[in-house]
Design an enzyme around this catalytic site. Structure first.
Site, PDB file in Angstrom:
ATOM      1  N   SER A 135       0.859  -1.181   0.000  1.00 48.55           N
ATOM      2  CA  SER A 135       0.000   0.000   0.000  1.00 48.55           C
ATOM      3  C   SER A 135       0.900   1.237   0.000  1.00 48.55           C
ATOM      4  CB  SER A 135      -0.876  -0.037   1.255  1.00 48.55           C
ATOM      5  OG  SER A 135      -1.643   1.123   1.363  1.00 48.55           O
ATOM      6  N   LYS A 161      -0.995  -0.877  -4.476  1.00 52.99           N
ATOM      7  CA  LYS A 161      -2.208  -0.135  -4.094  1.00 52.99           C
ATOM      8  C   LYS A 161      -1.814   1.308  -3.840  1.00 52.99           C
ATOM      9  CE  LYS A 161      -4.642  -0.061   0.283  1.00 52.99           C
ATOM     10  NZ  LYS A 161      -5.329  -0.870   1.304  1.00 52.99           N
ATOM     11  N   LEU A 162      -2.467   2.232  -4.532  1.00 57.08           N
ATOM     12  CA  LEU A 162      -2.192   3.655  -4.333  1.00 57.08           C
ATOM     13  C   LEU A 162      -3.277   4.256  -3.459  1.00 57.08           C
ATOM     14  CD1 LEU A 162      -1.368   4.793  -8.004  1.00 57.08           C
ATOM     15  CD2 LEU A 162       0.214   3.907  -6.256  1.00 57.08           C
ATOM     16  N   ASP A 188      -7.088   3.020  -3.051  1.00 59.06           N
ATOM     17  CA  ASP A 188      -7.826   3.044  -1.779  1.00 59.06           C
ATOM     18  C   ASP A 188      -8.088   4.493  -1.396  1.00 59.06           C
ATOM     19  OD1 ASP A 188      -8.883   2.683   0.743  1.00 59.06           O
ATOM     20  OD2 ASP A 188      -7.119   1.690   1.601  1.00 59.06           O
ATOM     21  N   ASN A 190     -10.047   5.481   1.305  1.00 55.82           N
ATOM     22  CA  ASN A 190     -10.348   5.665   2.733  1.00 55.82           C
ATOM     23  C   ASN A 190     -11.513   6.622   2.979  1.00 55.82           C
ATOM     24  OD1 ASN A 190      -7.023   5.015   3.103  1.00 55.82           O
ATOM     25  ND2 ASN A 190      -8.460   3.978   4.447  1.00 55.82           N
ATOM     26  N   GLU A 213     -11.070   0.810  -3.534  1.00 57.36           N
ATOM     27  CA  GLU A 213     -11.366   0.459  -2.137  1.00 57.36           C
ATOM     28  C   GLU A 213     -11.991   1.640  -1.394  1.00 57.36           C
ATOM     29  OE1 GLU A 213      -7.906  -1.225  -0.257  1.00 57.36           O
ATOM     30  OE2 GLU A 213      -8.687  -0.969   1.777  1.00 57.36           O
ATOM     31  N   ASP A 238     -13.635  -1.758   2.878  1.00 55.06           N
ATOM     32  CA  ASP A 238     -12.745  -1.932   4.027  1.00 55.06           C
ATOM     33  C   ASP A 238     -13.514  -1.424   5.258  1.00 55.06           C
ATOM     34  OD1 ASP A 238     -10.830  -1.480   6.042  1.00 55.06           O
ATOM     35  OD2 ASP A 238      -9.352  -0.523   4.762  1.00 55.06           O
ATOM     36  N   GLY A 290      -4.158  -4.589   6.002  1.00 52.74           N
ATOM     37  CA  GLY A 290      -3.152  -4.395   7.040  1.00 52.74           C
ATOM     38  C   GLY A 290      -3.361  -3.067   7.742  1.00 52.74           C
TER      39      GLY A 290
END
Ligand code: OSB
Ligand code: MG
Length: 370
Positions: A135, A161-162, A188, A190, A213, A238, A290
């Site tokens: 990540s 993963k960016l 991702d 967030n 994500e 997530d 993670g």
């Protein structure tokens, strides 16, 4: 199994480089280690909480407080046949899954060590090594991002993963795709976008990403279902998935077609296994996420990542992606893979000198017999 007590350690470990996401920058990993002492063996669990409640509502000192004030005392006088007895004993306390997971994992590790069973066997793992992704945080410039990605590809990571956020999405993704060609690439967010960003997010479709994500807020399953119909890139959740129940709801609503499982986020490895099973029954691929774990948390995550339904590379990166000195014997990438520990329980223990060096607080909480 007779649980004699729980040790809570607060640890602080500098990261090799600041890790920037849409919710903040982490430069030091501050979290808890939980040690369970039973009549048969000792076990370890790592908490996913960070110094500040930015990824979830939990944070390191809050997790320590709920453990010492509520969770550990609730185990006094409870018959613990094995770690499955914890969730019912702690169920009346709402939330605090990161804290509950650390406690359950420590007890699970102690119980499995006492019985000589590796965690991977207990969970039903079918692989002895797992393919690893990495990540990559938000950087100041695109050249800096390209350098970081080049380094990880050179190291052998099989998937990149960016981290993205509004203002750091199409251009960095385009630059990485153009420079590195046909790599396994995903992003991702967030939870940093709003439903009104759907048309913007659909522009990511041009880059053939493996998944997008958690674009929207954690509690917006309906918004994710609508977004999934408006973009071609598969949606992975997530933050939204806190239990097997959430996974079932998200799948039925069409909110995601892939799930990132983080054992801490869902309250432990036993619930993580149930999410894996629910998803597998629906042909929804899962992968192990993670939370910048030390070797203690990483060892346990590798056991989960070795389950048959974890068909995509996860965020189980090698020790040197996070720390110059890990808390355990370092996990090293070999041909893009990490070996699943084979010893009883999580299969690793903290190196005593490193543990002492990184510990900033410790306390012992005795647990009364049933
Ligand atoms: O959203 O997956 C995330 C780290 C901390 C909190 C949330 C996330 C992450 C990562 C890094 O992406 C995963 C890792 O390498 O441990
Ligand atoms: Mg994520």
């Amino acid at each position: 199994m007779r649980l004699q007590g729980i040790e809570i350690r607060t640890i602080r470990m500098p990261l090799v480089a600041p890790f920037r996401t849409s919710f903040g920058v982490e430069t030091v990993r501050e979290t808890l280690l939980v040690r369970a002492v039973t009549d048969a063996a000792e076990g370890w669990g790592e908490c996913g909480a960070s110094e500040e409640p930015l990824y979830s509502s939990e944070y390191t000192h809050g997790a320590a407080e709920v453990l010492r004030r509520h969770l550990v005392p609730a185990l006094s006088g409870v018959e613990l046949r094995d770690a499955h007895a914890l969730a019912p004993a702690l169920g009346r306390f709402k939330g605090h899954r990161l804290a509950k997971s650390a406690l359950e994992t420590a007890v699970l590790d102690a119980d499995l060590r006492g019985r000589g069973v590796p965690l991977s066997h207990a969970l039903g793992a079918t692989r002895s090594r797992v393919a690893c992704g990495v990540s990559v945080g938000i950087t100041d410039t695109i050249p800096a991002l390209l350098d970081a990605v080049a380094g990880y590809l050179d190291a052998g990571y099989v998937r990149i993963k960016l981290k993205i956020e509004p203002g750091w999405d199409l251009e960095p993704v385009r630059a990485v795709r153009e420079r590195f060609g046909d790599i396994d690439l995903q992003v991702d967010a967030n939870a940093s976008y709003r439903p009104a960003d759907a048309r913007h997010l659909a522009r990511l479709d041009a880059f053939d990403l493996t998944l997008l994500e958690q674009p929207l807020a954690a509690d917006d399953l309906l918004g994710h279902a609508r977004l999934a119909r408006a973009v071609e890139t598969p949606i992975c959740l997530d933050e939204s998935i806190l239990s097997a129940h959430h996974a079932a709801a998200a799948i039925e609503l069409g909110s995601c077609s892939i799930v990132n499982i983080k054992p801490g986020r869902v309250g432990g490895y036993l619930e993580a296994r149930r999410i894996h099973d629910v998803c597998s029954a629906h042909d929804v691929p899962v992968w192990c996420g993670g939370m910048l774990e030390t070797g203690i948390g990483r060892a346990a995550n590798l056991a989960l990542a070795a389950l048959p339904g974890c068909t995509m590379p996860g965020d189980t990166s090698a020790s040197d992606r996070y720390f110059s000195t890990d808390l355990t014997e370092p996990f090293r990438l070999e041909d893009g893979h990490l070996a699943v520990p084979t010893g009883p329980g999580i299969g690793v223990v903290p190196l005593p000198e490193v543990l002492e060096e990184v510990t900033v607080e410790r306390e012992w909480i005795p647990v009364a017999a049933a």
